[in-house]
Design a protein around this motif. Structure first.
Motif, PDB file in Angstrom:
ATOM      1  N   VAL A 100       0.817  -1.218   0.000  1.00 12.97           N
ATOM      2  CA  VAL A 100       0.000   0.000   0.000  1.00 12.97           C
ATOM      3  C   VAL A 100       0.848   1.265   0.000  1.00 12.97           C
ATOM      4  O   VAL A 100       0.326   2.358  -0.211  1.00 12.97           O
ATOM      5  CB  VAL A 100      -0.992   0.007   1.193  1.00 12.97           C
ATOM      6  CG1 VAL A 100      -1.991  -1.121   1.077  1.00 12.97           C
ATOM      7  CG2 VAL A 100      -0.256  -0.048   2.534  1.00 12.97           C
ATOM      8  N   LYS A 101       2.154   1.119   0.233  1.00 14.08           N
ATOM      9  CA  LYS A 101       3.048   2.267   0.097  1.00 14.08           C
ATOM     10  C   LYS A 101       3.424   2.494  -1.368  1.00 14.08           C
ATOM     11  O   LYS A 101       3.798   3.604  -1.752  1.00 14.08           O
ATOM     12  CB  LYS A 101       4.323   2.047   0.923  1.00 14.08           C
ATOM     13  CG  LYS A 101       4.094   1.949   2.422  1.00 14.08           C
ATOM     14  CD  LYS A 101       5.393   1.610   3.140  1.00 14.08           C
ATOM     15  CE  LYS A 101       5.179   1.387   4.641  1.00 14.08           C
ATOM     16  NZ  LYS A 101       6.425   0.963   5.325  1.00 14.08           N
ATOM     17  N   GLN A 102       3.363   1.439  -2.154  1.00 14.80           N
ATOM     18  CA  GLN A 102       3.762   1.512  -3.559  1.00 14.80           C
ATOM     19  C   GLN A 102       2.588   1.701  -4.501  1.00 14.80           C
ATOM     20  O   GLN A 102       2.740   2.249  -5.593  1.00 14.80           O
ATOM     21  CB  GLN A 102       4.501   0.233  -3.949  1.00 14.80           C
ATOM     22  CG  GLN A 102       5.708  -0.103  -3.093  1.00 14.80           C
ATOM     23  CD  GLN A 102       6.231  -1.501  -3.406  1.00 14.80           C
ATOM     24  OE1 GLN A 102       6.396  -1.869  -4.564  1.00 14.80           O
ATOM     25  NE2 GLN A 102       6.473  -2.293  -2.381  1.00 14.80           N
ATOM     26  N   TRP A 103       1.419   1.216  -4.090  1.00 20.34           N
ATOM     27  CA  TRP A 103       0.240   1.234  -4.952  1.00 20.34           C
ATOM     28  C   TRP A 103      -0.958   1.770  -4.187  1.00 20.34           C
ATOM     29  O   TRP A 103      -1.072   1.538  -2.987  1.00 20.34           O
ATOM     30  CB  TRP A 103      -0.087  -0.176  -5.463  1.00 20.34           C
ATOM     31  CG  TRP A 103       1.039  -0.827  -6.185  1.00 20.34           C
ATOM     32  CD1 TRP A 103       2.038  -1.574  -5.657  1.00 20.34           C
ATOM     33  CD2 TRP A 103       1.288  -0.763  -7.596  1.00 20.34           C
ATOM     34  NE1 TRP A 103       2.904  -1.992  -6.633  1.00 20.34           N
ATOM     35  CE2 TRP A 103       2.469  -1.506  -7.839  1.00 20.34           C
ATOM     36  CE3 TRP A 103       0.647  -0.160  -8.672  1.00 20.34           C
ATOM     37  CZ2 TRP A 103       2.992  -1.664  -9.114  1.00 20.34           C
ATOM     38  CZ3 TRP A 103       1.170  -0.319  -9.946  1.00 20.34           C
ATOM     39  CH2 TRP A 103       2.331  -1.067 -10.154  1.00 20.34           C
ATOM     40  N   ARG A 104      -1.831   2.451  -4.877  1.00 19.49           N
ATOM     41  CA  ARG A 104      -3.064   2.898  -4.236  1.00 19.49           C
ATOM     42  C   ARG A 104      -3.854   1.677  -3.761  1.00 19.49           C
ATOM     43  O   ARG A 104      -4.012   0.698  -4.504  1.00 19.49           O
ATOM     44  CB  ARG A 104      -3.907   3.702  -5.208  1.00 19.49           C
ATOM     45  CG  ARG A 104      -3.297   5.001  -5.641  1.00 19.49           C
ATOM     46  CD  ARG A 104      -4.108   5.649  -6.739  1.00 19.49           C
ATOM     47  NE  ARG A 104      -5.464   5.964  -6.296  1.00 19.49           N
ATOM     48  CZ  ARG A 104      -6.445   6.308  -7.122  1.00 19.49           C
ATOM     49  NH1 ARG A 104      -6.240   6.330  -8.428  1.00 19.49           N
ATOM     50  NH2 ARG A 104      -7.630   6.599  -6.649  1.00 19.49           N
ATOM     51  N   PRO A 105      -4.387   1.704  -2.548  1.00 16.70           N
ATOM     52  CA  PRO A 105      -5.163   0.565  -2.052  1.00 16.70           C
ATOM     53  C   PRO A 105      -6.327   0.189  -2.956  1.00 16.70           C
ATOM     54  O   PRO A 105      -6.631  -0.996  -3.125  1.00 16.70           O
ATOM     55  CB  PRO A 105      -5.637   1.037  -0.681  1.00 16.70           C
ATOM     56  CG  PRO A 105      -4.562   1.969  -0.224  1.00 16.70           C
ATOM     57  CD  PRO A 105      -4.131   2.696  -1.474  1.00 16.70           C
ATOM     58  N   ILE A 106      -6.984   1.172  -3.568  1.00 13.37           N
ATOM     59  CA  ILE A 106      -8.114   0.851  -4.436  1.00 13.37           C
ATOM     60  C   ILE A 106      -7.641   0.105  -5.689  1.00 13.37           C
ATOM     61  O   ILE A 106      -8.343  -0.748  -6.230  1.00 13.37           O
ATOM     62  CB  ILE A 106      -8.914   2.122  -4.809  1.00 13.37           C
ATOM     63  CG1 ILE A 106     -10.300   1.740  -5.329  1.00 13.37           C
ATOM     64  CG2 ILE A 106      -8.160   3.006  -5.788  1.00 13.37           C
ATOM     65  CD1 ILE A 106     -11.255   2.904  -5.458  1.00 13.37           C
TER      66      ILE A 106
END
Length: 465
Positions: free
Chosen positions: A279-285
């Motif tokens: 979730v630091k690298q990619w949007r959670p959605i």
């Protein structure tokens, strides 16, 4: 149309008929909290979150139980290795799992029982099984006699004569090597509880049978979990519960794995991808889109390329939503989803086919925008929001509203700088200096921005990484 689900026990897709009209009861095997979750763990939670949302959309009252296994061999081993209390390790990782579920938009369960909170229920179930001749005590442990239950192994479709239970260190006193431990006699330095057969701790399988009975009663609709749980866990749950006298689950629904290089993602293989890092690298959605939109019974082979494709696909949906809102203001979700979407979801939770309907509707909405047909664009957005709501992917939902893949605090600064450059581009276009205008656009594209020219002027969005 009747909802239909693949039932592992029947090995076919079956019409879903609830035990109680208008109600659905679901038990999902949740986290064993010996370590923080990777995306393979969270996939199961996502799949059953979408199943739950679809039942609720269809008007069912859903009771959803997702347990926490907070005591087992692995947690005790971690406690020994790290020199920390077993309960501290369990609680720390339980919170990490809940953070992961919440980050990816899973609705909270109706109840989330911990195994260690249900020792009295486990003792009661063991007492009943011993009285019925299905279990026995030996050296302070309690074992289930698999030969006493003729239907054993029907879920996994195995032959009992070829069966060997997974090895359990320190287990003694079995009458048959195929018998499995329901209760393990105490060992020095391990947590234990008092029972009529001496102090000890529960076996993994007993925990779920007892908790399902407590919260859902002797019979419930759906038991879920990953494919890897079919044997021994779910097979042993069935044996305990049914030998005790429960009807137990009417449908068995299993999700497939997330794999890396063809192998199941697992901590033991060292190939896990922790949710807290992802979730630091990619949007959670975007992670939810990636993990939740393949069919729940299909394997997902992890790769960054696949995640980038998911990011691009969701960006097309999100861009349409934003354009309509900019043009027409707030648009509420439609009361019903399009029939083709509903048909796909009713057919064994066919999310890929349902998602195709979402993208078709987005294309229709974009065409309406291009034709300046505001009414049609608004109607399509209402349908898209209804469908995305079922999938937990509506960017206008309060859960996701305002989420940014680069940080909300920087958005205003970036917007101001980009607007300055776009003003220079517009000035170049005004004097018909097309070479300079195109060069500015290309430079912005190389910086990761997508520029779209519309009736209200140019707008920018972040492109796929």
């Amino acid at each position: 149309m009747t909802i239909r689900l693949y039932d592992t026990s029947a090995r076919q897709i079956r019409d879903f008929t609830p035990l109680t009209a208008g109600c659905v009861s679901i038990y999902l095997c949740g986290a064993t909290v010996q370590a923080a979750p990777h995306i393979g763990h969270i996939r199961s939670g996502l799949n059953f979150d979408i199943l739950r949302r679809w039942f609720e959309h269809r008007g069912y009252d859903v009771t959803f139980i997702r347990n926490v296994t907070d005591i087992d061999d692995k947690i005790i081993a971690k406690s020994r290795d790290q020199g920390r209390p077993w309960w501290a390790i369990g609680y720390e990782n339980e919170r990490a799992f809940n953070d992961g579920y919440q980050a990816l938009g899973c609705l909270p369960p109706t109840y989330e029982p911990r195994a260690t909170g249900h020792i009295p229920e486990m003792i009661e179930m063991m007492r009943g099984l011993i009285e019925r001749g299905h279990a026995y005590e030996a050296d302070g442990s309690v074992y289930f006699d698999v030969r006493s239950y003729p239907e054993y192994l029907q879920l996994s479709n195995q032959d009992i004569d070829d069966l060997r239970q997974p090895a359990e260190e320190g287990i003694t006193g079995k009458r048959d090597p195929r018998d499995f431990a329901m209760w393990k006699a105490t060992k020095p330095g391990e947590p234990d509880w008092e029972t009529p057969w001496g102090r000890g701790r529960p076996g993994w399988h007993l925990e779920c049978s007892a908790m399902a009975h407590k919260y859902l009663g002797p019979a419930f609709d759906i038991h879920g979990g990953g494919l890897d749980l079919i044997f021994p866990h779910h097979e042993n749950e069935i044996a305990q519960a049914k030998a005790y006298g429960d009807d137990f689950a009417q449908y068995w629904v299993h999700n497939a794995w997330v794999t890396m290089s063809g192998e199941k993602m697992s901590k033991s293989l060292g190939n896990s991808v922790l949710v807290s890092e992802m979730v630091k690298q990619w949007r959670p959605i975007v992670l939810r889109y990636y993990l939740g939109t393949p069919h729940y019974r299909s394997m997902i082979e992890y790769s960054e390329e696949a995640l980038r494709e998911a990011e691009s696909a969701f960006a097309r949906i999100e861009g349409f939503v934003q354009r309509v809102v900019e043009k027409a203001g707030a648009v509420e979700p439609a009361a019903e989803v399009p029939p083709a979407f509903a048909e796909a979801m009713d057919d064994d939770l066919g999310v890929p086919q349902a998602l195709a309907v979402v993208h078709t509707t987005v294309r229709q909405g974009n065409s309406a925008l291009a034709a300046d047909d505001k009414e049609a664009a608004v109607a399509r957005l209402a349908e898209v929001r209804a469908m995305l709501g079922v999938l937990g992917l509506d960017p206008l939902d309060p859960k996701w509203a305002g989420e940014s893949d680069r940080g909300d605090d920087l958005h205003g600064v970036v917007d101001t700088l980009v607007r300055m450059v776009l003003d220079q581009r517009e000035a170049a276009r005004g004097r018909k200096d097309w070479g300079t205008a195109d060069a500015i656009r290309d430079q912005l594209n190389q910086s990761g921005l997508v520029i779209e020219d519309g009736p209200q002027g140019p707008r920018w969005t972040l492109g796929p990484r």
